[in-house]
Design a protein around this motif. Structure first.
Motif, mmCIF file in Angstrom:
data_model
loop_
_atom_site.group_PDB
_atom_site.id
_atom_site.type_symbol
_atom_site.label_atom_id
_atom_site.label_comp_id
_atom_site.label_asym_id
_atom_site.label_seq_id
_atom_site.Cartn_x
_atom_site.Cartn_y
_atom_site.Cartn_z
ATOM 1 N N HIS A 1 -7.044 29.954 93.691
ATOM 2 C CA HIS A 1 -6.490 30.398 94.968
ATOM 3 C C HIS A 1 -6.259 29.242 95.946
ATOM 4 O O HIS A 1 -5.495 29.394 96.912
ATOM 5 C CB HIS A 1 -7.426 31.422 95.621
ATOM 6 N N THR A 2 -6.900 28.100 95.714
ATOM 7 C CA THR A 2 -6.831 26.989 96.682
ATOM 8 C C THR A 2 -6.179 25.742 96.104
ATOM 9 O O THR A 2 -6.196 24.685 96.738
ATOM 10 C CB THR A 2 -8.243 26.614 97.166
ATOM 11 N N ILE A 3 -5.614 25.849 94.944
ATOM 12 C CA ILE A 3 -5.133 24.681 94.214
ATOM 13 C C ILE A 3 -4.146 23.827 95.014
ATOM 14 O O ILE A 3 -4.104 22.600 94.875
ATOM 15 C CB ILE A 3 -4.513 25.109 92.856
ATOM 16 N N ASN A 4 -3.368 24.460 95.902
ATOM 17 C CA ASN A 4 -2.361 23.722 96.673
ATOM 18 C C ASN A 4 -2.785 23.445 98.120
ATOM 19 O O ASN A 4 -1.967 22.980 98.927
ATOM 20 C CB ASN A 4 -1.045 24.506 96.687
ATOM 21 N N LEU A 5 -4.056 23.700 98.441
ATOM 22 C CA LEU A 5 -4.477 23.581 99.830
ATOM 23 C C LEU A 5 -5.231 22.292 100.150
ATOM 24 O O LEU A 5 -5.434 21.977 101.330
ATOM 25 C CB LEU A 5 -5.343 24.789 100.220
ATOM 26 N N GLY A 6 -5.673 21.551 99.144
ATOM 27 C CA GLY A 6 -6.384 20.316 99.438
ATOM 28 C C GLY A 6 -6.891 19.633 98.184
ATOM 29 O O GLY A 6 -6.794 20.167 97.070
ATOM 30 N N THR A 7 -7.460 18.433 98.379
ATOM 31 C CA THR A 7 -8.054 17.677 97.275
ATOM 32 C C THR A 7 -9.539 17.409 97.495
ATOM 33 O O THR A 7 -10.299 17.277 96.545
ATOM 34 C CB THR A 7 -7.329 16.332 97.085
ATOM 35 N N THR A 8 -9.957 17.324 98.776
ATOM 36 C CA THR A 8 -11.365 17.122 99.114
ATOM 37 C C THR A 8 -11.765 18.205 100.108
ATOM 38 O O THR A 8 -11.332 18.200 101.262
ATOM 39 C CB THR A 8 -11.612 15.734 99.725
ATOM 40 N N PHE A 9 -12.579 19.145 99.649
ATOM 41 C CA PHE A 9 -12.930 20.318 100.445
ATOM 42 C C PHE A 9 -14.329 20.162 101.046
ATOM 43 O O PHE A 9 -15.285 19.896 100.312
ATOM 44 C CB PHE A 9 -12.914 21.580 99.584
ATOM 45 N N MET A 10 -14.445 20.310 102.364
ATOM 46 C CA MET A 10 -15.765 20.454 102.965
ATOM 47 C C MET A 10 -16.145 21.920 102.875
ATOM 48 O O MET A 10 -15.437 22.788 103.397
ATOM 49 C CB MET A 10 -15.783 20.002 104.423
ATOM 50 N N VAL A 11 -17.258 22.204 102.199
ATOM 51 C CA VAL A 11 -17.709 23.572 101.984
ATOM 52 C C VAL A 11 -18.887 23.834 102.915
ATOM 53 O O VAL A 11 -19.947 23.226 102.776
ATOM 54 C CB VAL A 11 -18.124 23.809 100.526
ATOM 55 N N LEU A 12 -18.692 24.729 103.858
ATOM 56 C CA LEU A 12 -19.686 25.021 104.890
ATOM 57 C C LEU A 12 -20.358 26.359 104.596
ATOM 58 O O LEU A 12 -19.685 27.363 104.388
ATOM 59 C CB LEU A 12 -18.994 25.059 106.257
ATOM 60 N N ALA A 13 -21.688 26.358 104.588
ATOM 61 C CA ALA A 13 -22.452 27.593 104.374
ATOM 62 C C ALA A 13 -23.828 27.434 105.014
ATOM 63 O O ALA A 13 -24.251 26.314 105.326
ATOM 64 C CB ALA A 13 -22.592 27.906 102.883
ATOM 65 N N THR A 14 -24.512 28.540 105.222
ATOM 66 C CA THR A 14 -25.903 28.471 105.674
ATOM 67 C C THR A 14 -26.768 28.045 104.487
ATOM 68 O O THR A 14 -26.309 28.023 103.338
ATOM 69 C CB THR A 14 -26.392 29.827 106.188
ATOM 70 N N GLU A 15 -28.019 27.765 104.755
ATOM 71 C CA GLU A 15 -28.919 27.368 103.675
ATOM 72 C C GLU A 15 -29.034 28.476 102.636
ATOM 73 O O GLU A 15 -28.960 28.227 101.425
ATOM 74 C CB GLU A 15 -30.293 27.019 104.250
#
Length: 363
Positions: A24-38
């Motif tokens: 679903h994200t293949i065309n949206l970026g190359t380096t993804f910052m993934v933000l989540a709680t612990e």
């Protein structure tokens, strides 16, 4: 003046969809910052890593520090810059998702929104609600674009605490009534233009869906299962309410929610729980038909939303504190001025006390 309806680039909802994140994200970026709680990281990191396994993409995981504040946004912007991130993925609840959207805005990079709960209508919107580090409402950050992608994995959402799911219904309950008020007053929506008819239709469908499927969905989620009713309420809480509030407009309910954030007794409440009571206050302000008020109150009682000040955590009602709530609800620039009549702190105070009295009639 022109009309507008705003929506995310894509809205995807289904069982196990987080496993398909790479596709679903293949065309949206190359380096993804993934933000989540612990806790969210423990539950979802392995699924995200598995989806990207063997692919030519980089993932930078970062823990969210609880509040969507300017301080937290700036901290994450520095991390994004340091790692040359060109997209941000937010996995979690409303404040985390609003933070991801704000980082995307300031960094001018795509944002992928992945709610793990259906607790607010924040995911689809071009809006971040900012708070102080202490959790007091600060301001609305209106964004120029909606998220590039909103991904709803219904299996994950159904396993979330029931109270969060119900809170999402509380937030969604306001959508129709606020859109109706804006429609009467010809008020601008969150995008600064007039609401399109389709936005009002979605707001109406949102309320209808809540009444039809809300209790059934709550019972299913209590048993950690996904049924058609659960699917419908997830869509109502997220998409119908998200598009409905942003394009239909906000009015009294959310402003009154913001007012209640000044009381420490209410800090334990979720966003949608305060919004639900704020909606009851708005109905009192409007002098809505008793049949409509009764329908609203009984629905809230059935699914577990507060309809009295005591249920909001206010054990001892002090007139001066309720007046502070009313004054904060009427702060300059608040959406309460989209109501189709004059609003003052005194009239809001009266409506709060009336809403509490109405709720106590049915408890």
């Amino acid at each position: 003046m022109g009309k507008i309806i705003s929506s995310p680039g894509k809205y995807i909802q289904g069982s196990g969809e987080l496993k398909n994140l790479y596709n679903h994200t293949i065309n949206l970026g190359t380096t993804f910052m993934v933000l989540a709680t612990e806790g969210g990281m423990k539950r979802t990191k392995h699924i995200v890593e598995k989806s990207f396994e063997g692919k030519d993409k980089k993932l930078v995981f970062e823990i969210f520090n609880k509040e969507c504040s300017k301080e937290e946004i700036n901290r994450l912007i520095e991390i994004s810059k340091k790692n040359n991130c060109d997209a941000v993925i937010g996995i979690g609840g409303g404040k985390l998702l609003d933070t991801a959207k704000a980082v995307s805005y300031y960094e001018k990079i795509p944002v992928i929104i992945i709610p793990t709960i259906a607790s607010t209508d924040a995911p689809c919107s071009a809006l971040s609600v900012l708070y102080t580090p202490e959790g007091v409402f600060d301001e609305y950050l209106v964004l120029p674009e909606n998220p590039n992608l909103v991904l709803m994995d219904t299996d994950i959402i159904a396993k979330a605490p029931v109270r969060l799911f119900v809170s999402g219904m509380g937030d969604a309950l306001a959508t129709y009534f606020e859109a109706r008020a804006c429609n009467i007053s010809n008020a601008k929506n969150m995008a600064g233009l007039l609401p399109a008819k389709s936005a009002y239709a979605l707001a109406q469908l949102c309320y209808k869906t809540l009444l039809e499927d809300g209790l059934k969905a709550k019972l299913a989620v209590e048993n950690k299962v996904v049924t058609p009713a659960v699917e419908n309420i997830i869509e109502a809480n997220t998409y119908l309410s998200g598009i409905g509030f942003e394009s239909g407009g906000l009015a009294g309910a959310h402003a009154i929610h913001n007012g209640f954030t000044v009381l420490s007794e209410c800090h334990h409440l979720y966003h949608g729980e305060k919004v639900a009571f704020g909606t009851l206050v708005q109905l009192a302000m409007e002098n809505a038909p008793i049949e409509e008020i009764e329908e609203f109150i009984l629905f809230c009682i059935n699914i577990g939303l507060p309809v009295t000040l005591e249920e909001m955590g206010i054990k001892e009602i002090k007139s001066e504190e309720i007046m502070e709530v009313a004054k904060a609800s009427c702060a300059e620039g608040e959406t309460i001025y989209n109501m189709p009549f004059e609003v003052t702190p005194q009239s809001v105070y009266a409506a709060i006390m009336t809403a509490d009295a109405l709720g106590r009639q049915y408890i």
